[in-house]
Design a protein around this motif. Structure first.
Motif, short mmCIF file in Angstrom:
data_model
loop_
_atom_site.label_atom_id
_atom_site.label_comp_id
_atom_site.label_asym_id
_atom_site.label_seq_id
_atom_site.Cartn_x
_atom_site.Cartn_y
_atom_site.Cartn_z
N GLN A 19 3.38 9.86 13.39
CA GLN A 19 3.07 11.28 13.31
C GLN A 19 2.91 11.94 14.67
O GLN A 19 3.21 13.11 14.83
N GLU A 38 6.56 12.49 5.15
CA GLU A 38 6.68 11.05 5.33
C GLU A 38 6.84 10.42 3.95
O GLU A 38 6.04 10.70 3.05
N ARG A 43 2.96 16.02 4.70
CA ARG A 43 1.80 15.54 5.47
C ARG A 43 1.08 16.70 6.15
O ARG A 43 -0.12 16.86 5.99
N ARG A 58 -2.21 22.72 7.06
CA ARG A 58 -1.60 22.38 5.77
C ARG A 58 -1.27 23.68 5.05
O ARG A 58 -2.10 24.57 4.96
N GLY A 63 1.47 19.20 -0.86
CA GLY A 63 0.71 17.96 -0.90
C GLY A 63 0.01 17.76 -2.13
O GLY A 63 -0.65 17.72 -2.89
#
Length: 63
Positions: A19, A38, A43, A58, A63
């Motif tokens: 990352q 990923e 992510r 985010r 997610g």
């Protein structure tokens, strides 16, 4: 890991790295903002702000 530029005119970049390398790839792609995936899972997102500061966040609904 897959880097998907927010500017859809830029192609996604797929690479085998961790990352921390995502910062380098977003800079290298010169896209300014991208989502990082990923194993096909979202992510985080990166945005290079004015002055060279990175914004790590985010997106809502991811997610």
């Amino acid at each position: 890991m897959t880097i998907v530029p927010i500017d859809k005119s830029e192609p996604a970049a797929i690479f085998n790295a961790d990352q921390t390398d995502a910062f380098h790839m977003v800079s290298r792609l010169n896209c300014g903002e991208a989502d990082v995936f990923e194993n096909d899972q979202y992510r985080f997102s990166l945005r290079l702000e004015v002055g060279g500061l990175w914004n790590i966040f985010r997106r809502t609904g991811q997610g």
